[in-house]
Write a protein that holds these residues in place. Structure first.
Motif, PDB file in Angstrom:
ATOM      1  N   LEU A   1     -10.617   2.056  -2.170  1.00 55.23           N
ATOM      2  CA  LEU A   1     -11.071   1.758  -1.138  1.00 55.23           C
ATOM      3  C   LEU A   1     -11.212   2.624   0.035  1.00 55.23           C
ATOM      4  O   LEU A   1     -10.355   3.668  -0.545  1.00 55.23           O
ATOM      5  CB  LEU A   1      -9.912   0.836  -0.204  1.00 55.23           C
ATOM      6  CG  LEU A   1      -9.416  -0.356  -1.894  1.00 55.23           C
ATOM      7  CD1 LEU A   1      -8.602   0.305  -2.650  1.00 55.23           C
ATOM      8  CD2 LEU A   1      -8.645  -1.352  -0.348  1.00 55.23           C
TER       9      LEU A   1
ATOM     10  N   SER B   1      -5.398  -1.520   6.159  1.00 52.66           N
ATOM     11  CA  SER B   1      -4.642  -0.664   5.264  1.00 52.66           C
ATOM     12  C   SER B   1      -2.873   0.121   6.019  1.00 52.66           C
ATOM     13  O   SER B   1      -2.081   0.349   5.445  1.00 52.66           O
ATOM     14  CB  SER B   1      -5.109   0.411   4.254  1.00 52.66           C
ATOM     15  OG  SER B   1      -5.603   1.436   4.754  1.00 52.66           O
TER      16      SER B   1
ATOM     17  N   GLU C   1      -7.306   4.063  -2.593  1.00 48.23           N
ATOM     18  CA  GLU C   1      -7.305   4.445  -1.515  1.00 48.23           C
ATOM     19  C   GLU C   1      -7.458   5.854  -1.921  1.00 48.23           C
ATOM     20  O   GLU C   1      -7.043   6.419  -2.342  1.00 48.23           O
ATOM     21  CB  GLU C   1      -6.365   3.674  -0.332  1.00 48.23           C
ATOM     22  CG  GLU C   1      -6.610   3.991   0.660  1.00 48.23           C
ATOM     23  CD  GLU C   1      -6.317   3.489   2.202  1.00 48.23           C
ATOM     24  OE1 GLU C   1      -6.849   2.278   3.360  1.00 48.23           O
ATOM     25  OE2 GLU C   1      -4.795   3.012   1.670  1.00 48.23           O
TER      26      GLU C   1
ATOM     27  N   HIS D   1      -7.324   1.779  10.023  1.00 54.67           N
ATOM     28  CA  HIS D   1      -5.914   1.974  11.006  1.00 54.67           C
ATOM     29  C   HIS D   1      -5.750   1.516  12.303  1.00 54.67           C
ATOM     30  O   HIS D   1      -7.286   1.165  12.892  1.00 54.67           O
ATOM     31  CB  HIS D   1      -4.729   3.229  10.565  1.00 54.67           C
ATOM     32  CG  HIS D   1      -5.071   3.849   8.960  1.00 54.67           C
ATOM     33  ND1 HIS D   1      -4.842   5.333   8.451  1.00 54.67           N
ATOM     34  CD2 HIS D   1      -5.071   3.254   7.845  1.00 54.67           C
ATOM     35  CE1 HIS D   1      -4.300   4.927   7.583  1.00 54.67           C
ATOM     36  NE2 HIS D   1      -4.718   3.889   7.018  1.00 54.67           N
TER      37      HIS D   1
ATOM     38  N   ALA E   1     -10.070   4.794   5.404  1.00 53.46           N
ATOM     39  CA  ALA E   1      -8.484   4.966   6.044  1.00 53.46           C
ATOM     40  C   ALA E   1      -8.948   5.483   7.362  1.00 53.46           C
ATOM     41  O   ALA E   1      -7.495   7.026   7.721  1.00 53.46           O
ATOM     42  CB  ALA E   1      -7.289   5.222   4.687  1.00 53.46           C
TER      43      ALA E   1
ATOM     44  N   ARG F   1       1.242  -1.493  -0.141  1.00 50.04           N
ATOM     45  CA  ARG F   1      -0.215  -0.027  -0.292  1.00 50.04           C
ATOM     46  C   ARG F   1       0.855   1.268   0.102  1.00 50.04           C
ATOM     47  O   ARG F   1       2.090   1.326   0.900  1.00 50.04           O
ATOM     48  CB  ARG F   1      -1.218  -0.184   1.305  1.00 50.04           C
ATOM     49  CG  ARG F   1      -2.473   0.904   1.563  1.00 50.04           C
ATOM     50  CD  ARG F   1      -1.681   2.144   2.695  1.00 50.04           C
ATOM     51  NE  ARG F   1      -2.120   2.616   3.194  1.00 50.04           N
ATOM     52  CZ  ARG F   1      -2.074   4.045   3.327  1.00 50.04           C
ATOM     53  NH1 ARG F   1      -1.190   3.731   4.751  1.00 50.04           N
ATOM     54  NH2 ARG F   1      -2.864   5.028   4.159  1.00 50.04           N
TER      55      ARG F   1
ATOM     56  N   THR G   1     -11.836   0.288   4.493  1.00 53.67           N
ATOM     57  CA  THR G   1     -10.712   0.295   5.289  1.00 53.67           C
ATOM     58  C   THR G   1     -10.289   0.984   7.194  1.00 53.67           C
ATOM     59  O   THR G   1     -10.915   2.676   6.742  1.00 53.67           O
ATOM     60  CB  THR G   1      -9.355   0.801   4.410  1.00 53.67           C
ATOM     61  OG1 THR G   1      -9.501   2.037   4.083  1.00 53.67           O
ATOM     62  CG2 THR G   1      -9.128   0.604   3.363  1.00 53.67           C
TER      63      THR G   1
ATOM     64  N   VAL H   1     -10.363  -3.777   5.633  1.00 51.08           N
ATOM     65  CA  VAL H   1      -8.891  -3.737   5.686  1.00 51.08           C
ATOM     66  C   VAL H   1      -8.184  -3.208   6.391  1.00 51.08           C
ATOM     67  O   VAL H   1      -8.982  -1.986   6.703  1.00 51.08           O
ATOM     68  CB  VAL H   1      -8.394  -4.137   3.775  1.00 51.08           C
ATOM     69  CG1 VAL H   1      -7.000  -3.382   3.680  1.00 51.08           C
ATOM     70  CG2 VAL H   1      -9.014  -4.726   3.315  1.00 51.08           C
TER      71      VAL H   1
END
Length: 735
Positions: free
Chosen positions: A406, A488, A221, A439, A409, A155, A437, A486
């Motif tokens: 995506l 990411s 993303e 974190h 995030a 990524r 996504t 995900v």
């Protein structure tokens, strides 16, 4: 790069923010470019242990740092920085007892786990370009990434994607193309979203990705950590052109940008359009506190003021580390040559998952999906992912040519499931969303370490279990929308990590433990963040798995493998092959115990273990002893008849869990290497199978007898699993 979720006192909050402002100092201190090849200092001379710095966490600290600890962190936010590794020795091991675990291979508890589940995350900038500085450097880094799977996922993005003033220069694209050619790498490309000029830059980046990387790009993303944007969550008003705060404005910005970049070829069905409109309206009405940004309402005003100043400081250091967007004398993108980087001819349009993926290393297209790719079209509807391999979601194909995106995030795992659902539903009309996504960084661990706790805080099982439970909630929410979740961007400690702790062997155990927990919770993939990677003057973040060092004689970049990377190897070994799933396991309470929650056992089955030359159905069991002082004997009883077990070990260096060097995996090491290849002869240890009997699992779970896990079984015994030791045992079904 996330800030902590704010549930602590304001004093602790400001302490965390102060550390973020000092991240550039941490970057400079984390690497000595003049170190010996391999980037490791020589092992220190023997000295007495600094036991005061290794005290454990209380029960209250496991639940969350109390006010007293927060106050201590505020009073001395960098107390951890006085840790002296040269005088440290781990305490003597204590024999803690025994752990007995029953494993039921016929009772799966998860969807399939992709063999390339664990990937990496990299900021745009000069560090990225250094990965492909020349053919020799590209070969070395390709060796590193190839160790993570047959088609590793990188990524590219982070905060750097939001501060781009122009598209990344050709050196960065050439480096990625070289990794595509050499390591069969795939990519998620981070695009800017927050600023007015972002859509134009994003469109140029999409064109560059088409030119350089072709269908090795699995998605884009769109934006990074919108809850940490300078203006906070929001978007540009179409009518007034002014910034409009709120999740609804953000969802509108995301949807409009993705739709324009990817195009909605046809009008969506009426039902899908109506659902998207309703979702957009619901998002617009959502109050800030309902998004799940993790900020305590009582602290919000003060937090916003301090956060803005701190983010400016961080952004300045990041821009300096990224280097110039277009180097002096560099060619324009229109003059670039993907073929020169080994990428081959790029297709006229980026097909993403629309076309069959490239057969790794051949340039030919696969006909038909690999086993782990049997998933429905992303965004196909609520519950569409049920029964499919979540880890294969980014490898799924589709008959319609389009770009995939995506998002959001989010900077932490405290976004609400409702927020994820609204973004997915808004996108459904056009069907461009490929994954949701978020974190994760263990900010609670960082707070505890700042308060004086040792490496135990990073490996605290209470925090690990809480994170796994939250990820399961979000993964279930994504699955209800027919999408995978995900992670990411992730790593052990936030804000670039902490010297000594983030670069330790303990961080390797944290990485493996987190990856196993996330995969078992239903997450489709995890990308471990390496930040800027490294540069000759400032070094790299402490948590970087493989840092970019520079040869003193030639200046050529080369990979310096650090201790955390061994956790990547450990996890990847356990999930290699096809059809890998977690299976039921439970401690045998009747036989006693004493080893505690720090000994983690992950049981899986799959089709073959290629690196061990074990064909057919196999069981693989990973055992991790995260305890700093307690050794434990572990007995595994596996339902059914299995053959010889072969164990490979991950072992610390002389400083135990605080070791930076002399870490070994399969008795191999990276010290002294500059080519990205692990050195030494790989060893494995044979464990003879012992016939045994076992009871069915508690609560049933299948038909009677062996099918349910009861009856005949096979036993393997690890007589002593020392503090910080980890092992993966694999065994094929008996013939």
């Amino acid at each position: 790069m996330p800030l902590p979720r704010q549930t602590l006192s304001l004093a602790a909050l400001l302490a965390g923010l102060a550390v973020l402002a000092l991240v550039s100092e941490d970057l400079r201190a984390s690497l000595n470019p003049a170190a010996a090849p391999g980037g490791r200092p020589a092992a220190p001379a023997a000295a007495r242990a600094d036991t005061a710095r290794r005290r454990g966490l209380s029960a209250a600290q496991q639940a969350g740092p109390p006010a007293a600890a927060a106050a201590a962190a505020a009073a001395a936010p960098n107390a951890w920085d006085s840790f002296d590794l040269s005088t440290y020795r781990p305490p003597a091991a204590v024999e803690a007892g025994a752990l007995y675990v029953n494993i039921y291979p016929s009772l799966p508890t998860s969807e399939e786990v992709a063999p390339d589940f664990i990937g990496t995350s990299h900021e745009w900038g000069a560090g990225l370009a250094a990965l492909g500085a020349d053919a020799s450097t590209a070969d070395a880094f390709a060796s590193v990434f190839s160790a993570l799977g047959r088609s590793p996922l990188l990524r590219i993005g982070g905060h750097s994607q939001e501060v781009l003033a122009a598209p990344p220069d050709e050196r960065q694209w050439a480096a990625l193309a070289a990794l595509r050619a050499r390591a069969r790498a795939r990519f998620v490309i981070g695009l800017p979203l927050a600023e007015r000029g972002a859509p134009g830059i994003a469109a140029e980046m999409v064109a560059a990705a088409q030119k350089w990387l072709g269908d090795s790009v699995v998605g884009f993303e769109l934006g990074n950590e919108p809850d940490m944007w300078t203006r906070r969550v929001g978007g540009w008003n179409d009518t007034t052109g002014e910034w409009q705060p709120g999740f609804g404005a953000y969802t509108h910005l995301f949807h409009e940008t993705a739709s324009r970049l990817g195009g909605c070829a046809a009008a969506p069905p009426a039902a899908a359009a109506a659902a998207a409109t309703a979702a957009a309206a619901a998002a617009a009405a959502m109050p800030a506190a309902a998004m799940g940004d993790g900020i305590d309402a009582a602290q919000r005003a003060r937090f916003e003021a301090e956060r803005a100043e701190t983010m400016k400081a961080y952004q300045s250091s990041l821009l300096a580390a990224m280097g110039a967007a277009a180097p002096p004398g560099g060619r324009r993108l229109s003059q670039a040559s993907p073929a020169a980087a080994g990428a081959g001819a790029a297709p006229p349009r980026l097909t993403g998952s629309a076309a069959p993926p490239l057969e790794p290393g051949t340039g030919r297209r696969r006909r038909g999906r690999r086993k782990s790719a049997a998933v429905p079209r992303p965004g196909a509807g609520a519950g569409a992912g049920a029964g499919a391999g979540a880890g294969a979601a980014l490898a799924a194909g589709n008959a319609t040519e389009r770009l995939w995106f995506l998002g959001p995030a989010w900077h932490n795992i405290y976004i609400t499931p409702e927020s994820l659902a609204l973004l997915a539903q808004t996108a459904r009309g056009c069907g461009y969303l490929r994954a949701l996504t978020t974190h994760y960084y263990c900010w609670r661990c960082a707070e505890a370490i700042r308060a004086g706790a040792g490496i135990e805080a990073l490996l605290d099982e209470g925090e690990a279990s809480a994170a796994a439970a939250r990820l399961r909630v979000l993964a279930d929410a994504a699955r209800q929308q027919g999408l995978p979740l995900v992670v990411s961007e992730a790593n052990s400690l936030n804000n670039g990590g902490m010297r000594h702790f983030s670069e330790s062997y303990g961080a390797a155990l944290w990485t493996a433990d987190f990856a196993f927990d996330a995969a078992r919770a239903g997450v489709a993939g995890v990308s471990m963040h390496w930040g800027i990677g490294g540069d000759p003057q400032k070094g790299g973040p402490a948590y970087t798995g493989v840092q970019i060092n520079f040869d003193k004689a030639t200046g050529r970049p080369y990979p310096s493998v650090h201790a955390p990377f061994f956790g990547y190897l450990f996890f990847s070994h356990a999930v290699q092959g096809d059809g890998v799933r977690f299976v039921r396991s439970e401690a045998d309470a009747r036989a006693g115990g004493g080893c505690g929650a720090s000994v983690k056992v992950f049981a899986l089955t799959g089709d073959g273990v290629p690196s061990m030359s074990q064909p057919g159905r196999t069981v693989r069991v990973a055992v991790i002893n995260k305890d700093v002082t307690r050794a434990c004997s572990v007995t595994l009883t596996v339902a059914g008849a299995w053959g010889d077990g072969y164990a490979v070990w991950l072992l610390p260096g002389p400083e135990g869990l605080m070791s930076k060097g002399k870490v070994t995996w399969r008795s191999q090491y990276y010290e002294g290497t500059m080519d990205g290849r692990i050195a030494g002869a790989g060893l494995m240890q044979r464990y003879a199978p012992v016939p045994a009997q076992m009871a069915p699992p508690s609560g049933g779970g299948g038909a009677g007898g062996t099918a349910a896990g009861g009856g005949a079984a096979t036993r393997y015994v690890f007589e002593r699993l020392g503090p910080g030791h980890a092992v993966v045992l694999t065994a094929a079904a008996a013939q």
